[in-house]
Design a protein around this motif. Structure first.
Motif, PDB file in Angstrom:
ATOM      1  N   ALA A 153       0.836  -1.206   0.000  1.00 15.24           N
ATOM      2  CA  ALA A 153       0.000   0.000   0.000  1.00 15.24           C
ATOM      3  C   ALA A 153       0.871   1.258   0.000  1.00 15.24           C
ATOM      4  O   ALA A 153       0.601   2.222  -0.732  1.00 15.24           O
ATOM      5  CB  ALA A 153      -0.937  -0.003   1.199  1.00 15.24           C
ATOM      6  N   VAL A 154       1.921   1.241   0.802  1.00 12.88           N
ATOM      7  CA  VAL A 154       2.846   2.371   0.824  1.00 12.88           C
ATOM      8  C   VAL A 154       3.546   2.512  -0.521  1.00 12.88           C
ATOM      9  O   VAL A 154       3.723   3.618  -1.053  1.00 12.88           O
ATOM     10  CB  VAL A 154       3.871   2.202   1.954  1.00 12.88           C
ATOM     11  CG1 VAL A 154       4.870   3.352   1.965  1.00 12.88           C
ATOM     12  CG2 VAL A 154       3.176   2.108   3.305  1.00 12.88           C
ATOM     13  N   PHE A 155       3.947   1.395  -1.094  1.00 15.57           N
ATOM     14  CA  PHE A 155       4.615   1.397  -2.395  1.00 15.57           C
ATOM     15  C   PHE A 155       3.733   2.014  -3.474  1.00 15.57           C
ATOM     16  O   PHE A 155       4.189   2.827  -4.288  1.00 15.57           O
ATOM     17  CB  PHE A 155       4.985  -0.050  -2.758  1.00 15.57           C
ATOM     18  CG  PHE A 155       5.560  -0.211  -4.134  1.00 15.57           C
ATOM     19  CD1 PHE A 155       6.888   0.088  -4.381  1.00 15.57           C
ATOM     20  CD2 PHE A 155       4.778  -0.680  -5.174  1.00 15.57           C
ATOM     21  CE1 PHE A 155       7.425  -0.070  -5.652  1.00 15.57           C
ATOM     22  CE2 PHE A 155       5.305  -0.841  -6.447  1.00 15.57           C
ATOM     23  CZ  PHE A 155       6.633  -0.532  -6.685  1.00 15.57           C
ATOM     24  N   LEU A 156       2.464   1.643  -3.500  1.00 11.86           N
ATOM     25  CA  LEU A 156       1.558   2.157  -4.516  1.00 11.86           C
ATOM     26  C   LEU A 156       1.349   3.662  -4.389  1.00 11.86           C
ATOM     27  O   LEU A 156       1.177   4.362  -5.399  1.00 11.86           O
ATOM     28  CB  LEU A 156       0.212   1.447  -4.425  1.00 11.86           C
ATOM     29  CG  LEU A 156       0.176  -0.021  -4.862  1.00 11.86           C
ATOM     30  CD1 LEU A 156      -1.198  -0.616  -4.605  1.00 11.86           C
ATOM     31  CD2 LEU A 156       0.552  -0.163  -6.330  1.00 11.86           C
ATOM     32  N   LEU A 157       1.355   4.162  -3.174  1.00  9.14           N
ATOM     33  CA  LEU A 157       1.094   5.584  -2.954  1.00  9.14           C
ATOM     34  C   LEU A 157       2.332   6.459  -3.138  1.00  9.14           C
ATOM     35  O   LEU A 157       2.222   7.676  -3.207  1.00  9.14           O
ATOM     36  CB  LEU A 157       0.532   5.790  -1.544  1.00  9.14           C
ATOM     37  CG  LEU A 157      -0.895   5.277  -1.328  1.00  9.14           C
ATOM     38  CD1 LEU A 157      -1.244   5.298   0.156  1.00  9.14           C
ATOM     39  CD2 LEU A 157      -1.893   6.100  -2.119  1.00  9.14           C
ATOM     40  N   ALA A 158       3.497   5.841  -3.219  1.00 10.97           N
ATOM     41  CA  ALA A 158       4.726   6.613  -3.404  1.00 10.97           C
ATOM     42  C   ALA A 158       4.824   7.112  -4.840  1.00 10.97           C
ATOM     43  O   ALA A 158       4.288   6.507  -5.776  1.00 10.97           O
ATOM     44  CB  ALA A 158       5.944   5.753  -3.059  1.00 10.97           C
ATOM     45  N   SER A 159       5.505   8.226  -5.016  1.00 10.57           N
ATOM     46  CA  SER A 159       5.756   8.743  -6.362  1.00 10.57           C
ATOM     47  C   SER A 159       6.898   7.946  -6.991  1.00 10.57           C
ATOM     48  O   SER A 159       7.659   7.268  -6.285  1.00 10.57           O
ATOM     49  CB  SER A 159       6.133  10.220  -6.285  1.00 10.57           C
ATOM     50  OG  SER A 159       7.358  10.381  -5.588  1.00 10.57           O
ATOM     51  N   PRO A 160       7.054   7.990  -8.313  1.00 14.01           N
ATOM     52  CA  PRO A 160       8.138   7.237  -8.959  1.00 14.01           C
ATOM     53  C   PRO A 160       9.517   7.529  -8.378  1.00 14.01           C
ATOM     54  O   PRO A 160      10.369   6.643  -8.344  1.00 14.01           O
ATOM     55  CB  PRO A 160       8.040   7.686 -10.420  1.00 14.01           C
ATOM     56  CG  PRO A 160       6.594   7.993 -10.608  1.00 14.01           C
ATOM     57  CD  PRO A 160       6.160   8.612  -9.310  1.00 14.01           C
ATOM     58  N   ARG A 161       9.736   8.748  -7.917  1.00 17.02           N
ATOM     59  CA  ARG A 161      11.042   9.095  -7.334  1.00 17.02           C
ATOM     60  C   ARG A 161      11.346   8.252  -6.098  1.00 17.02           C
ATOM     61  O   ARG A 161      12.488   7.857  -5.854  1.00 17.02           O
ATOM     62  CB  ARG A 161      11.068  10.582  -6.969  1.00 17.02           C
ATOM     63  CG  ARG A 161      12.382  11.028  -6.342  1.00 17.02           C
ATOM     64  CD  ARG A 161      12.216  12.404  -5.733  1.00 17.02           C
ATOM     65  NE  ARG A 161      12.002  13.423  -6.741  1.00 17.02           N
ATOM     66  CZ  ARG A 161      12.989  14.098  -7.338  1.00 17.02           C
ATOM     67  NH1 ARG A 161      14.243  13.830  -7.031  1.00 17.02           N
ATOM     68  NH2 ARG A 161      12.718  15.008  -8.224  1.00 17.02           N
ATOM     69  N   TRP A 162      10.310   7.967  -5.286  1.00 18.87           N
ATOM     70  CA  TRP A 162      10.511   7.281  -4.024  1.00 18.87           C
ATOM     71  C   TRP A 162      10.127   5.812  -4.063  1.00 18.87           C
ATOM     72  O   TRP A 162      10.459   5.068  -3.130  1.00 18.87           O
ATOM     73  CB  TRP A 162       9.705   7.988  -2.925  1.00 18.87           C
ATOM     74  CG  TRP A 162      10.157   9.379  -2.686  1.00 18.87           C
ATOM     75  CD1 TRP A 162       9.510  10.527  -3.026  1.00 18.87           C
ATOM     76  CD2 TRP A 162      11.392   9.792  -2.095  1.00 18.87           C
ATOM     77  NE1 TRP A 162      10.244  11.626  -2.680  1.00 18.87           N
ATOM     78  CE2 TRP A 162      11.405  11.206  -2.094  1.00 18.87           C
ATOM     79  CE3 TRP A 162      12.483   9.106  -1.558  1.00 18.87           C
ATOM     80  CZ2 TRP A 162      12.484  11.941  -1.589  1.00 18.87           C
ATOM     81  CZ3 TRP A 162      13.541   9.833  -1.047  1.00 18.87           C
ATOM     82  CH2 TRP A 162      13.534  11.229  -1.063  1.00 18.87           C
ATOM     83  N   ARG A 163       9.446   5.359  -5.096  1.00 16.87           N
ATOM     84  CA  ARG A 163       9.013   3.951  -5.143  1.00 16.87           C
ATOM     85  C   ARG A 163      10.166   2.960  -5.045  1.00 16.87           C
ATOM     86  O   ARG A 163      10.030   1.933  -4.368  1.00 16.87           O
ATOM     87  CB  ARG A 163       8.207   3.695  -6.418  1.00 16.87           C
ATOM     88  CG  ARG A 163       6.726   3.964  -6.252  1.00 16.87           C
ATOM     89  CD  ARG A 163       5.901   3.313  -7.339  1.00 16.87           C
ATOM     90  NE  ARG A 163       4.512   3.732  -7.207  1.00 16.87           N
ATOM     91  CZ  ARG A 163       3.846   4.420  -8.112  1.00 16.87           C
ATOM     92  NH1 ARG A 163       4.435   4.764  -9.248  1.00 16.87           N
ATOM     93  NH2 ARG A 163       2.588   4.764  -7.914  1.00 16.87           N
ATOM     94  N   PRO A 164      11.286   3.179  -5.721  1.00 16.63           N
ATOM     95  CA  PRO A 164      12.384   2.201  -5.597  1.00 16.63           C
ATOM     96  C   PRO A 164      12.847   1.998  -4.158  1.00 16.63           C
ATOM     97  O   PRO A 164      13.070   0.864  -3.727  1.00 16.63           O
ATOM     98  CB  PRO A 164      13.488   2.802  -6.474  1.00 16.63           C
ATOM     99  CG  PRO A 164      12.758   3.627  -7.478  1.00 16.63           C
ATOM    100  CD  PRO A 164      11.603   4.213  -6.727  1.00 16.63           C
TER     101      PRO A 164
END
Length: 311
Positions: A153-164
């Motif tokens: 859930a946290v991963f999905l809500l992160a922006s592309p910059r922070w997803r990795p």
């Protein structure tokens, strides 16, 4: 001027967020097939049941009978996972002033946990293959599903910059939770592996919906600097995933072909099960990291197209 604007719009259309939805669906089906394969081998076959139960029994011998230090963490895991997911969902919803990302993230969280319980309690069974073990099905692990889906859930809500980074740390959290579940004798290794794959499948479906319905923030910054870092993090996830999976297979086959090598001092099935959890967890993280990085919208193509036309 009008021509340049039209060309820029066409360039932008070439790389929107989730520009190739088939990749998400194929990867989700691949994870679902992984769940089916895990269930078939470790539950439906005698060889798999023996390997999984041997790992469980060796864990019982290795772990102290009382005062396991990770058991307190495991007991608090459901509350911790839900708390993390809810806080992030509320924060992101307020920050972005949108409801749909929160609904999609919570929907993915709920779908993973509901499907995990349905699979374990109503769909899958555990046949008697002559292996002395518990006679009820425990695959997939509900505790691991809860922890991994909170990270998802946290991963999905992160922006592309922070997803990795979320993929790296969230995957590590899920692996730690799964390993604790195994070490504390709540579940066999295959139960944990199946739950990681269940969550991965739903995360890919949720990610496709998230990117398609919220394309404006599911894209890379225009300077493109974050994309290089994302590739490095994907490799960081992939390396331990590949090494641990290879180690698990090597240990399993060595124990299978050399049964005399297995002993209390050489618990090969235990290490095979533990490294399989680590390997699958980080491979799933690497897959999510790579696919979401590759499918994020790329405004850098717009700038490139405009520069090319000015020349």
């Amino acid at each position: 001027m009008d021509t340049r604007n039209l060309l820029a719009q066409r360039a932008r259309a070439e790389r929107p967020a989730a520009h190739n939805p088939a990749l998400f669906l194929f990867a989700a089906l691949l994870c679902a097939a992984g769940v089916a394969a895990t269930y078939w081998f470790f539950v439906r076959t005698t060889t798999g049941q023996l390997a999984d139960e041997s790992a469980f029994q060796e864990a019982e011998l290795i772990a102290p009978a009382t005062e396991r230090p990770v058991i307190a963490f495991l007991d608090e895991l459901p509350l911790i996972s839900v708390f993390i997911a809810v806080i992030v969902v509320v924060f992101v919803s307020i920050l972005r002033h949108r409801i749909s990302p929160a609904v999609i993230a919570l929907g993915t969280f709920g779908a993973a946990n509901v499907s995990s319980q349905l699979l374990k309690r109503t769909v899958l069974d555990r046949p008697d293959r002559g292996v002395v073990t518990l006679d009820f099905n425990s695959l997939p692990s509900g505790h691991t599903t809860l922890a991994a889906s909170a990270a998802a859930a946290v991963f999905l809500l992160a922006s592309p910059r922070w997803r990795p980074l979320v993929a790296l740390f969230g995957g590590s959290y899920a692996v730690l939770a799964g390993a604790a579940t195994f070490l504390n004798l709540w579940h066999r290794p295959a139960d944990v592996v199946a739950s990681l794959l269940v969550v991965a499948a739903w995360t890919l479906v949720g990610g496709l919906v998230m990117m398609r319905t919220n394309p404006d923030w599911n894209r890379w910054p225009a300077n493109g600097a974050a994309q290089g870092t994302a590739k490095v993090i994907a490799v960081i996830c992939a390396v331990p995933g590949v090494l641990a999976t290879a180690a698990s297979l090597g240990l399993y086959f060595y124990a299978r072909w050399n049964p005399t090598a297995v002993s209390t001092s050489a618990p090969l099935y235990f290490w095979a099960g533990l490294t399989l959890i680590v390997g699958v967890g980080f491979l799933v993280s690497a897959l999510a990291c790579w696919l979401f990085n590759q499918q994020a919208g790329d405004p850098a193509r717009v700038a490139g197209g405009s520069r090319g036309n000015r020349r």
